[in-house]
Design a protein around this motif. Structure first.
Motif, PDB file in Angstrom:
ATOM      1  N   VAL A   2       4.039   2.030  -1.738  1.00 22.62           N
ATOM      2  CA  VAL A   2       3.761   2.917  -3.180  1.00 22.62           C
ATOM      3  C   VAL A   2       4.574   1.838  -4.031  1.00 22.62           C
ATOM      4  O   VAL A   2       5.669   1.337  -3.841  1.00 22.62           O
ATOM      5  CB  VAL A   2       4.657   4.038  -3.197  1.00 22.62           C
ATOM      6  CG1 VAL A   2       4.670   4.734  -4.473  1.00 22.62           C
ATOM      7  CG2 VAL A   2       4.099   5.208  -2.325  1.00 22.62           C
ATOM      8  N   HIS A   3       3.961   1.512  -5.064  1.00 21.76           N
ATOM      9  CA  HIS A   3       4.366   0.779  -6.457  1.00 21.76           C
ATOM     10  C   HIS A   3       4.544  -0.715  -5.762  1.00 21.76           C
ATOM     11  O   HIS A   3       5.380  -1.576  -6.503  1.00 21.76           O
ATOM     12  CB  HIS A   3       5.484   1.182  -6.936  1.00 21.76           C
ATOM     13  CG  HIS A   3       5.624   2.805  -7.188  1.00 21.76           C
ATOM     14  ND1 HIS A   3       4.577   2.944  -8.450  1.00 21.76           N
ATOM     15  CD2 HIS A   3       6.334   3.753  -7.061  1.00 21.76           C
ATOM     16  CE1 HIS A   3       4.910   4.212  -8.570  1.00 21.76           C
ATOM     17  NE2 HIS A   3       5.892   4.844  -7.873  1.00 21.76           N
ATOM     18  N   GLY A   4       4.165  -1.246  -4.743  1.00 21.45           N
ATOM     19  CA  GLY A   4       4.261  -2.591  -4.129  1.00 21.45           C
ATOM     20  C   GLY A   4       3.003  -3.067  -4.145  1.00 21.45           C
ATOM     21  O   GLY A   4       1.941  -2.922  -4.352  1.00 21.45           O
ATOM     22  N   PRO A   5       3.070  -4.562  -3.754  1.00 20.01           N
ATOM     23  CA  PRO A   5       1.863  -5.511  -3.746  1.00 20.01           C
ATOM     24  C   PRO A   5       0.941  -5.165  -2.478  1.00 20.01           C
ATOM     25  O   PRO A   5       1.671  -4.787  -1.492  1.00 20.01           O
ATOM     26  CB  PRO A   5       2.155  -6.778  -3.851  1.00 20.01           C
ATOM     27  CG  PRO A   5       3.732  -6.782  -3.238  1.00 20.01           C
ATOM     28  CD  PRO A   5       4.068  -5.374  -3.651  1.00 20.01           C
ATOM     29  N   LEU A   6      -0.031  -5.600  -2.353  1.00 18.81           N
ATOM     30  CA  LEU A   6      -0.711  -5.658  -1.135  1.00 18.81           C
ATOM     31  C   LEU A   6      -0.456  -6.654  -0.145  1.00 18.81           C
ATOM     32  O   LEU A   6      -0.127  -7.817  -0.606  1.00 18.81           O
ATOM     33  CB  LEU A   6      -2.463  -5.759  -1.450  1.00 18.81           C
ATOM     34  CG  LEU A   6      -3.268  -4.844  -1.941  1.00 18.81           C
ATOM     35  CD1 LEU A   6      -4.584  -5.131  -2.222  1.00 18.81           C
ATOM     36  CD2 LEU A   6      -3.445  -3.535  -0.783  1.00 18.81           C
ATOM     37  N   GLN A   7      -0.047  -6.317   1.051  1.00 19.03           N
ATOM     38  CA  GLN A   7       0.291  -7.271   2.091  1.00 19.03           C
ATOM     39  C   GLN A   7      -0.570  -7.324   3.218  1.00 19.03           C
ATOM     40  O   GLN A   7      -0.940  -6.422   3.800  1.00 19.03           O
ATOM     41  CB  GLN A   7       1.662  -6.688   2.485  1.00 19.03           C
ATOM     42  CG  GLN A   7       2.533  -7.817   3.531  1.00 19.03           C
ATOM     43  CD  GLN A   7       3.590  -7.459   3.957  1.00 19.03           C
ATOM     44  OE1 GLN A   7       4.137  -6.370   3.865  1.00 19.03           O
ATOM     45  NE2 GLN A   7       4.495  -8.238   4.574  1.00 19.03           N
ATOM     46  N   ARG A   8      -1.098  -8.544   3.693  1.00 20.92           N
ATOM     47  CA  ARG A   8      -1.767  -8.716   4.646  1.00 20.92           C
ATOM     48  C   ARG A   8      -1.207  -8.695   6.018  1.00 20.92           C
ATOM     49  O   ARG A   8      -0.122  -9.191   6.509  1.00 20.92           O
ATOM     50  CB  ARG A   8      -2.778  -9.984   4.676  1.00 20.92           C
ATOM     51  CG  ARG A   8      -3.590 -10.342   5.638  1.00 20.92           C
ATOM     52  CD  ARG A   8      -4.761 -10.848   5.346  1.00 20.92           C
ATOM     53  NE  ARG A   8      -5.452 -10.341   4.136  1.00 20.92           N
ATOM     54  CZ  ARG A   8      -6.268 -10.727   3.562  1.00 20.92           C
ATOM     55  NH1 ARG A   8      -6.733 -12.039   3.708  1.00 20.92           N
ATOM     56  NH2 ARG A   8      -7.102 -10.293   2.491  1.00 20.92           N
TER      57      ARG A   8
ATOM     58  N   SER B  95       4.704   3.671   5.428  1.00 20.95           N
ATOM     59  CA  SER B  95       5.026   5.247   5.161  1.00 20.95           C
ATOM     60  C   SER B  95       3.587   5.867   5.161  1.00 20.95           C
ATOM     61  O   SER B  95       2.702   5.182   4.821  1.00 20.95           O
ATOM     62  CB  SER B  95       5.753   5.198   3.933  1.00 20.95           C
ATOM     63  OG  SER B  95       5.070   5.222   2.697  1.00 20.95           O
ATOM     64  N   PRO B  96       3.610   7.152   5.390  1.00 19.82           N
ATOM     65  CA  PRO B  96       2.268   7.879   5.181  1.00 19.82           C
ATOM     66  C   PRO B  96       1.572   7.794   3.856  1.00 19.82           C
ATOM     67  O   PRO B  96       0.538   8.139   3.638  1.00 19.82           O
ATOM     68  CB  PRO B  96       2.816   9.289   5.519  1.00 19.82           C
ATOM     69  CG  PRO B  96       3.795   9.157   6.309  1.00 19.82           C
ATOM     70  CD  PRO B  96       4.852   7.749   5.784  1.00 19.82           C
ATOM     71  N   SER B  97       2.519   7.676   2.857  1.00 25.59           N
ATOM     72  CA  SER B  97       1.805   7.450   1.477  1.00 25.59           C
ATOM     73  C   SER B  97       1.491   6.053   1.123  1.00 25.59           C
ATOM     74  O   SER B  97       1.057   5.767   0.010  1.00 25.59           O
ATOM     75  CB  SER B  97       2.887   7.764   0.479  1.00 25.59           C
ATOM     76  OG  SER B  97       4.116   7.011   0.414  1.00 25.59           O
ATOM     77  N   ALA B  98       1.493   5.128   1.836  1.00 26.23           N
ATOM     78  CA  ALA B  98       1.089   3.773   1.567  1.00 26.23           C
ATOM     79  C   ALA B  98      -0.497   3.589   1.773  1.00 26.23           C
ATOM     80  O   ALA B  98      -1.271   4.698   2.299  1.00 26.23           O
ATOM     81  CB  ALA B  98       1.511   2.892   2.866  1.00 26.23           C
ATOM     82  N   LEU B  99      -1.067   2.606   1.058  1.00 24.96           N
ATOM     83  CA  LEU B  99      -2.465   2.582   0.966  1.00 24.96           C
ATOM     84  C   LEU B  99      -3.024   1.498   1.944  1.00 24.96           C
ATOM     85  O   LEU B  99      -2.436   0.459   1.949  1.00 24.96           O
ATOM     86  CB  LEU B  99      -2.837   2.137  -0.349  1.00 24.96           C
ATOM     87  CG  LEU B  99      -4.404   1.727  -0.695  1.00 24.96           C
ATOM     88  CD1 LEU B  99      -5.343   3.058  -0.438  1.00 24.96           C
ATOM     89  CD2 LEU B  99      -4.680   1.091  -1.959  1.00 24.96           C
ATOM     90  N   GLY B 100      -3.984   1.706   2.971  1.00 24.83           N
ATOM     91  CA  GLY B 100      -4.645   0.801   3.768  1.00 24.83           C
ATOM     92  C   GLY B 100      -5.759   0.496   3.508  1.00 24.83           C
ATOM     93  O   GLY B 100      -6.864   1.321   3.155  1.00 24.83           O
TER      94      GLY B 100
END
Length: 791
Positions: free
Chosen positions: A463-469, A409-414
């Motif tokens: 959002v509110h989730g763990p980092l995923q490779r 989603s656009p609100s995710a963090l990369g």
């Protein structure tokens, strides 16, 4: 880095007459013998040309500096004066009887260089050469490579941040980014290179003897890593006859930023008089941050810490042989990058809107051994070195182009992270003729073996989730190069010398990569290899006038091998992007070196025309991943000049400038649909001005006032016309006032006194620079104090 409060302590200095040196100088002309004395005794011998080109002298045995100078100048039309234990002034006999200042003029002195693989005066070589002496480094407070660029004609650097920059010489730029293409500038620490294709490690200039710059392609002597020239740091070597210690420290304050500090120290220990000596140096500096992250609500995020040291052991069992062992290590940490963005209306001129701290690390280590010996008919120098260079960067990759490819989603963090480790084994053995005569020569054998391992990963956090490779590339590159080279010069008529040289080389590039991308359903691999062979010639003609002035013409070439691209997030690379071809640069140059007005004025000037074929350039795709390609062909015209003058009343002034113009003659539209019509990162005009005023004060004190300013014109960021970012123009200024006594000094300085905010570099993040305006403002006004002492 900042110059500032420095405290140096040196103890147990001995008089020049007491120090004794084991010397083996075969008979040769006066000037050449004095230059060789400077190399073997590790002293600065200034003005050797005053003795003329005649004579036939040599010395051998254990002698004091005064004894050696007396023998080498016997019968010459020159005389010497020992200014201090490490500096000798040579002058014409008539002038020597007149009163001389306690120190030579720091900006006009004739200096020794060894970057051409033979010791010689910079004024007698057919090449565009600049030297910054130890005195000038100390007077200007230059702490690293970046702070020397304004003092050298045609030397520029990008400004991505400490440990992340690349050098540019003579306007020969392949772009602002670093990647798979080998560096165009060969950066050396003494006789060993410090990088292959990595950013400059930003070594601190502690206990340095001088900086040498040779402009134009040096492929004949140095090979593929010297397409536009050589930047060489020459360190101070162990003194086997005198003990000395030192310590230094710094404090400085930046407007709107956090404080900065430095501490450094050195020690010189004779282990066995005349036969062994040890010299060590260490340092730690902190560059306070001055940029804020508006999104994370953090202030002064771009703090950088640098710490390291160097050790050198010299062994000289007799007058003929000498072995230097050296180790260098440095650790650099930047908490965040130093660019700003304009995407947030509330962000000020020193703010950035970002969701990730974009830190950088750069660790450098080197061990080397250099053997020197006199064979009677030739002088041998053989260097073997191992370099370990590790650097990494982290970027905010939270852009639609990246997130959409992985269904986020656009609100995710990369978060994108890249770490590279480069190991290099380097060897170079060179013989140079030592017998006098119209013919002189050098012949050498060199090789380099490089292993580079790069890990590139992308993590996405919902959002509110763990980092995923979601992306992981493990790439390894192996490069092997071997070469034989040589150069011969012949004085075919009085004062006329022609030289011919070249380098026959072969190289092999092997690349392998393992890539795992989440949407692809599994890993895939890449492997490729290729060999390159060639010859890089060099030809020069020079004429030396009776006054010592020199004119020359030069032709030289540079070459870089090709390589491979491997990674992409989702889609495979199109075939034309899988590999990039070698490039080659041909240089045509004419120059003048002159000293006027009783040698108070020195002029060094050159005009050049270059043809650059298949220019390699590191670039970024729209998704932020790097690739290397060939941008096309270009022609470059330019004029560079350095002029210095020493006035009678204690003022020395030096000015330098570069006027360069380039044109893309054959654009490669596969590299980019539309290219700009000139080289990126290079202004049409750049230059600098340095002034040093010295005045005696009561009680044996000296006042020194130093002012320096440099100007860099406007330039484009990239070959790609779709990236319209422009940077510059801007001017950098630093002023200082110093009071010095016998063995101590105190200096106040101010950098950027007018608080300019010019854009020094229009790039910071590869994932957003195409859509968000990025700029790197100058460091705000900084005021500091420097103390120094020596005994």
């Amino acid at each position: 880095m900042l110059g500032g409060l420095s405290l140096s302590l040196a103890a147990a200095r001995v008089d020049a007459a007491e120090a004794r040196y084991r010397l083996a100088i075969p008979p040769r002309p006066y000037a050449d013998a004095l230059i060789e004395l400077g190399v073997q005794a590790n002293v600065s011998v200034i003005g050797t040309s005053a003795c003329g080109v005649g004579g036939y002298v040599g010395v051998s045995g254990t002698l004091s500096l005064e004894e050696a100078l007396t023998r080498l100048t016997a019968g010459a039309r020159c005389s010497y004066r020992i200014l201090d234990p490490r500096t000798v002034r040579i002058s014409e006999a008539i002038q020597a009887r007149a009163a001389e200042p306690a120190r030579a003029a720091p900006l006009v002195a004739e200096l020794l260089v060894t970057a051409t693989k033979r010791p010689a005066s910079a004024n007698r070589l057919p090449a565009s050469i600049s030297v910054i002496s130890r005195d000038q480094i100390e007077l200007t407070g230059a702490a690293d490579v970046v702070q020397t660029t304004g003092q050298l004609s045609g030397v520029l650097t990008t400004n991505l941040g400490p440990g992340r920059d690349k050098l540019i010489l003579r306007g020969l730029s392949d772009g602002a980014f670093t990647g798979r293409a080998r560096s165009t500038v060969g950066s050396y620490l003494d006789d060993a290179p410090v990088n292959y294709n990595a950013p400059d490690p930003d070594l601190r200039l502690v206990d340095v003897e001088r900086i040498e710059v040779v402009r134009g392609p040096q492929g004949a002597l140095y090979g593929s890593g010297s397409l536009s020239g050589i930047y060489r740091i020459v360190t101070r070597k162990p003194d086997m006859s005198a003990m000395a210690f030192g310590i230094a420290g710094l404090t400085a304050a930046t407007r709107g930023g956090s404080p900065s500090s430095e501490i450094e120290g050195y020690a010189n220990l004779p282990l066995y008089a005349g036969m062994a000596g040890l010299r060590v140096a260490g340092y730690r500096d902190v560059q306070g941050g001055y940029l804020d992250n508006a999104t994370l609500r953090l202030s002064n995020v771009d703090r950088t810490t640098r710490e390291g040291g160097r050790g050198a052991l010299r062994l000289q069992p007799n007058e003929t042989w000498q072995l230097d062992l050296a180790v260098t290590a440095q650790r650099l940490r930047s908490n965040d990058t130093q660019y700003t963005t304009a995407s947030d209306a509330s962000a000020g001129p020193t703010s950035r809107a970002g969701r990730v701290q974009e830190g950088h690390k750069n660790d450098f280590g080197e061990v080397s051994a250099t053997l020197r010996g006199e064979l009677g008919w030739a002088t041998l120098r053989s260097t073997t070195a191992f370099i370990d260079h590790v650097f990494s960067s982290q970027y905010d990759a939270s852009t639609p182009d990246v997130l959409n490819q992985f269904g986020a989603s656009p609100s995710a963090l990369g978060v994108y992270y890249e770490r590279t480790r480069v190991n290099m084994w380097v060897h170079d053995t060179v013989l140079r003729s030592s017998r006098p005569g119209p013919l002189s020569w050098i012949v050498g054998l060199g090789g380099i073996a490089t292993v580079e391992k790069t890990a590139s990963v992308l993590d996405i956090q919902a959002v509110h989730g763990p980092l995923q490779r979601v992306y992981d590339e493990q790439r390894h590159d192996r490069v092997r190069e071997a070469a034989v080279y040589g150069e011969a010069s012949y004085e075919f008529a009085p004062s006329w010398t022609a030289a011919l040289g070249g380098r026959l080389f072969t190289s092999e590039v092997k690349t392998g990569s393992e890539i795992a991308a989440l949407p692809s359903g599994g890993p895939h691999s890449f492997a490729a290899s290729r060999r390159f062979q060639g010859f890089s010639p060099k030809l020069s003609l020079q004429h030396e006038f009776a006054s010592g002035d020199l004119v020359y013409a030069l032709f030289s070439e540079g070459f870089r091998p090709g390589g491979f691209n491997s990674g992409n997030f989702i889609l495979p690379l199109r075939p034309s992007r899988i590999s990039f071809a070698p490039d080659r640069l041909r240089n045509y140059e004419a120059g003048l070196k002159s000293q006027l007005f009783d040698k108070r004025m020195a002029i060094r000037s050159a005009v050049f025309f270059d043809q650059w074929k298949n220019i390699q350039s590191d670039q970024y795709r729209v998704n932020g991943l790097p690739f290397t390609g060939n941008a096309g062909d270009a022609e470059i015209w330019g004029w560079e000049s350095e002029v210095s003058y020493a006035f009678d009343f204690g003022l020395s002034v030096q000015a330098n400038g570069l006027v360069a113009s380039s044109k893309i003659t054959r654009p490669n539209l596969d590299f980019a649909p539309q290219l700009i019509n000139s080289l990126p990162g290079v202004p049409k005009l750049s230059g600098g001005l340095l002034a040093v005023y010295q005045h005696p004060l009561p009680r044996n004190l000296t006042l020194r006032l130093v002012g320096e300013t440099s100007y860099v014109g406007r330039s484009a960021l990239s070959f790609d016309a779709a990236t319209p970012s422009q940077m510059g123009p801007y001017a950098s200024t630093k002023l200082s006032a110093q009071v010095a006594g016998r063995g101590w000094s105190a200096t106040m300085f101010v950098a950027n006194p007018t608080d300019n905010r010019g854009d020094t570099f229009a790039y910071g993040n590869p994932f957003t620079f195409g859509s968000v305006r990025q700029s790197t403002p100058q460091r705000p006004r900084t005021i500091g104090l420097r103390l120094a002492a020596s005994y």
